[in-house]
Design an enzyme around this catalytic site. Structure first.
Site, PDB file in Angstrom:
ATOM      1  N   ASN A   9      -7.389  29.306  -6.509  1.00 33.68           N
ATOM      2  CA  ASN A   9      -7.092  30.603  -5.896  1.00 33.68           C
ATOM      3  C   ASN A   9      -6.008  31.240  -6.753  1.00 33.68           C
ATOM      4  OD1 ASN A   9      -6.335  32.784  -4.348  1.00 33.68           O
ATOM      5  ND2 ASN A   9      -6.200  31.646  -2.425  1.00 33.68           N
ATOM      6  N   ARG A  98     -11.908  31.296  -5.610  1.00 34.17           N
ATOM      7  CA  ARG A  98     -11.824  32.436  -4.708  1.00 34.17           C
ATOM      8  C   ARG A  98     -11.964  33.700  -5.552  1.00 34.17           C
ATOM      9  NH1 ARG A  98      -6.575  35.440  -2.272  1.00 34.17           N
ATOM     10  NH2 ARG A  98      -7.641  36.803  -0.783  1.00 34.17           N
ATOM     11  N   HIS A 186     -10.393  39.080   2.923  1.00 35.92           N
ATOM     12  CA  HIS A 186      -9.891  37.886   3.623  1.00 35.92           C
ATOM     13  C   HIS A 186     -11.026  37.104   4.296  1.00 35.92           C
ATOM     14  CE1 HIS A 186      -5.803  40.109   3.895  1.00 35.92           C
ATOM     15  NE2 HIS A 186      -5.778  39.253   2.878  1.00 35.92           N
ATOM     16  N   HIS A 213      -5.086  38.118  10.314  1.00 35.40           N
ATOM     17  CA  HIS A 213      -4.664  37.454   9.079  1.00 35.40           C
ATOM     18  C   HIS A 213      -3.455  38.227   8.555  1.00 35.40           C
ATOM     19  CE1 HIS A 213      -5.350  35.280   5.176  1.00 35.40           C
ATOM     20  NE2 HIS A 213      -4.604  36.309   4.766  1.00 35.40           N
ATOM     21  N   LEU A 214      -2.273  37.737   8.894  1.00 34.04           N
ATOM     22  CA  LEU A 214      -1.035  38.458   8.587  1.00 34.04           C
ATOM     23  C   LEU A 214      -0.240  37.687   7.543  1.00 34.04           C
ATOM     24  CD1 LEU A 214       0.038  39.440  12.226  1.00 34.04           C
ATOM     25  CD2 LEU A 214      -1.528  40.631  10.664  1.00 34.04           C
ATOM     26  N   GLY A 217      -0.664  40.072   2.131  1.00 33.17           N
ATOM     27  CA  GLY A 217      -1.812  40.928   2.380  1.00 33.17           C
ATOM     28  C   GLY A 217      -2.177  40.737   3.840  1.00 33.17           C
ATOM     29  N   ARG A 246       1.785  46.989  -0.165  1.00 31.22           N
ATOM     30  CA  ARG A 246       0.660  47.928  -0.101  1.00 31.22           C
ATOM     31  C   ARG A 246       0.799  48.829   1.114  1.00 31.22           C
ATOM     32  NH1 ARG A 246      -4.109  43.670  -0.582  1.00 31.22           N
ATOM     33  NH2 ARG A 246      -2.459  42.107  -0.805  1.00 31.22           N
ATOM     34  N   MET A 289       8.500  39.448   4.936  1.00 32.35           N
ATOM     35  CA  MET A 289       8.829  39.580   6.350  1.00 32.35           C
ATOM     36  C   MET A 289      10.006  38.702   6.756  1.00 32.35           C
ATOM     37  SD  MET A 289       8.113  41.183   9.158  1.00 32.35           S
ATOM     38  CE  MET A 289       6.443  41.852   9.056  1.00 32.35           C
ATOM     39  N   ARG A 290      10.133  37.539   6.135  1.00 39.59           N
ATOM     40  CA  ARG A 290      11.251  36.646   6.472  1.00 39.59           C
ATOM     41  C   ARG A 290      12.588  37.317   6.163  1.00 39.59           C
ATOM     42  NH1 ARG A 290       8.870  31.828   2.891  1.00 39.59           N
ATOM     43  NH2 ARG A 290       8.598  33.681   1.599  1.00 39.59           N
ATOM     44  N   GLY A 333       0.493  33.470   6.486  1.00 36.01           N
ATOM     45  CA  GLY A 333       1.929  33.195   6.426  1.00 36.01           C
ATOM     46  C   GLY A 333       2.752  33.781   7.544  1.00 36.01           C
ATOM     47  N   GLY A 335       1.492  35.359  10.317  1.00 37.67           N
ATOM     48  CA  GLY A 335       0.837  35.035  11.579  1.00 37.67           C
ATOM     49  C   GLY A 335       1.111  33.630  12.068  1.00 37.67           C
ATOM     50  N   GLU A 384      -8.238  28.375   3.319  1.00 40.54           N
ATOM     51  CA  GLU A 384      -9.215  28.967   2.412  1.00 40.54           C
ATOM     52  C   GLU A 384      -9.703  27.960   1.379  1.00 40.54           C
ATOM     53  OE1 GLU A 384      -7.704  33.568   2.151  1.00 40.54           O
ATOM     54  OE2 GLU A 384      -6.274  31.988   1.632  1.00 40.54           O
TER      55      GLU A 384
END
Length: 400
Positions: A9, A98, A186, A213-214, A217, A246, A289-290, A333, A335, A384
Site C-alpha cells: 500500500n 492497493r 476506500h 472511514h475517518l 482521507g 483536502r 486530528m490528534r 485512524g 474513527g 485493507e
C-alpha cells in the site's frame, strides 16, 4: 513450503506492507510480518512488526532518494523477516497492490499486465496524490520479485454495485461516456467491514449500515446487505467530507472565482484543494486530528467542529439513501481512536436513534451505544492489507 504473498500500500508519504502464507490455496490471515515507512520526504519512521516479537521502530530520513530510500528500507525489512522465518526472497509468489483508482472498467482484482498498467496510468489525473505512487510500487515490486504475479486490488471496485442514479453527475450525457461519473474510494476498507460486521454486529443489523472511514482521507459509505449504495467521495478523492489537507465538497463556483478573479491555474487549484485545505487550512495548525484535539487554538477547535458537522450532515444524507439506518461503524485512524470525535458525531445523530455510551466509547468499544439506543454504533478496525491478501489467495487457486 508455503507460498508467500506480499501486500503493498504505497502512498505519497508512506508505504505499508505485510507478508502472508498461503498453503493449499488457504490463506493464513495472521501475517508473518508487517513493515511500514512513514514520513517520506522528511523526518519519519520505519516500523517492523514480526509475529511473536516486539515491534522494532527506528528513525527514517530520506537521503535524497525519497521513495527509493523508503522502498529499500521496506525490502530490507521483508528480506530480514523472511530469512528469520526460514524463507528466501524468491519464495514470494504473489504481490497484491492497493490501486486507488480502477476507473469504470476494473471492478475486481486483476493481474497487472502492460496494457492494464497503461490504462491505470491514464487515471493518474483523477487521483494525483495516490495513483502515481501506487504504480511506482508496482514498478519496484516487479524489479524486486520479477517472477511473482502482480495483482491489483482497486479502491473503486466496491462501489460499482451502486445504482446508476447514484453514479451520475447532472452534466451533458457526453461526459458520462467519457467516464465522468461518481466512482467512490476506500473500497478495500468498506469491503473488509462488510465482511467482518455480520459476525461482530449480527447479520440483521447490517441490512442498513453506514460506515465512517475517518482518517487523513475520510469518507462515508451507505451499505445495504453488504453492498455499496452511496458514498461521499465522487469522481476524485476530493469530494465529500473535509480531510487532513483536502477540502472535501466545495461549490464549483468557488473554483471559477479562483480562476477568474485570482488568476489561479489548474496546478495551483489542485495544490490548494489537495494539500493546503481541509483541517490544515481551517486550523492553520495541523491536518492531524490528534494535534487539533490537544490544541488550545480557536481555529483548531473550529476545524474539529466543521469536521463533525459535515460527518453528521452526510450521515443524514446517506440515511436518506438507505431509507433509515440500523448500524453505524467507525473505522480507520480517527474513527478507531478519537473517542471525542465519535461522541460528538453520535450526539448529533440522536434524531436517528443513536445514544452514545460514553464509558464504552472511551474504551473504544466495540459497541459504543447504550442498550436503549434505537440504532447501534460500533468501532471495528479496518484491515485493507488482509483484503488484498485474500484477493491474491483467491487467484492462487488457479495458480500464480
Amino acid at each position: 513450503m508455503s507460498k508467500l504473498v506480499v501486500t503493498l500500500n504505497a502512498g505519497s508519504s508512506s508505504i505499508k506492507t505485510a507478508v502472508y502464507k498461503i498453503k493449499h490455496a488457504a490463506l493464513d490471515e495472521t501475517p508473518l510480518l508487517r513493515a511500514s515507512v512513514s514520513g517520506i520526504g522528511g523526518e519519519g519512521e520505519c516500523r517492523i512488526q514480526t509475529a511473536g516479537e516486539p515491534d522494532v521502530r527506528r528513525p527514517f530520513r530520506s537521503s535524497g532518494g525519497g521513495h527509493d530510500d523508503a522502498w529499500n528500507c521496506v525490502f530490507e525489512a521483508i528480506d530480514a523477516g523472511l530469512a528469520k522465518a526460514g524463507y528466501s526472497p524468491d519464495a514470494v509468489n504473489g504481490v497484491g497492490h492497493r490501486i486507488v483508482h480502477g476507473g469504470a472498467h476494473y471492478c475486481k482484482p486483476e493481474r497487472l499486465e502492460d496494457a492494464t498498467l497503461e490504462a491505470l496510468a491514464a487515471l493518474c489525473p483523477l487521483a494525483p496524490g495516490h495513483q502515481p505512487y501506487n504504480l511506482d510500487g508496482v514498478s519496484h515490486a516487479q524489479a524486486r520479485w520479477p517472477e511473482a504475479s502482480q495483482i491489483a486490488c482497486f479502491d473503486t471496485a466496491f462501489h460499482r454495485s451502486q445504482p446508476r442514479i447514484a453514479q451520475l453527475f447532472a452534466l451533458p450525457r457526453q461526459y458520462e461516456a467519457d467516464g465522468v461519473i461518481r466512482y467512490g474510494f476506500h473500497g478495500l476498507s468498506y469491503d473488509y467491514i462488510a465482511q467482518a460486521a455480520p459476525e461482530i454486529v449480527g447479520p440483521a443489523a447490517t441490512e442498513r449500515m453506514i460506515v465512517a472511514h475517518l482518517g487523513a482521507g475520510a469518507s462515508l459509505c451507505a451499505l445495504r446487505e453488504g453492498r455499496s449504495v452511496a458514498t461521499t467521495m465522487g469522481f476524485t478523492a476530493l469530494d465529500g467530507l473535509p480531510m487532513a489537507t483536502r477540502s472535501g465538497a466545495i461549490d464549483p463556483g468557488v473554483l471559477i472565482y479562483l480562476m477568474q478573479q485570482r488568476k489561479m491555474d489548474a496546478a495551483a487549484i489542485s495544490d490548494l484543494l489537495y494539500n493546503q485545505s481541509g483541517l490544515l487550512g481551517l486550523s492553520v495548525v495541523s491536518g492531524d486530528m490528534r494535534v487539533l484535539l490537544e490544541s488550545d487554538s480557536k481555529d483548531a477547535a473550529e476545524a474539529v467542529d466543521y469536521f463533525v458537522y459535515h460527518c453528521i450532515r452526510e450521515i443524514g444524507a446517506l440515511a436518506g439513501a438507505l431509507g433509515g439506518v440500523d448500524t453505524l461503524v467507525f473505522t480507520a485512524g480517527v474513527g478507531e481512536n478519537a473517542a471525542a470525535i465519535r461522541a460528538a458525531i453520535l450526539d448529533g445523530l440522536g434524531w436517528l436513534g443513536f445514544a452514545c455510551d460514553h464509558k464504552k466509547n472511551n474504551a473504544n468499544g466495540p459497541l459504543i451505544t447504550t442498550r436503549k439506543s434505537a440504532a447501534s454504533a460500533w468501532v471495528i478496525p479496518t484491515n485493507e492489507e488482509l483484503m488484498i491478501a485474500r484477493s491474491v489467495a483467491n487467484l492462487a487457486v488457479d495458480g500464480f
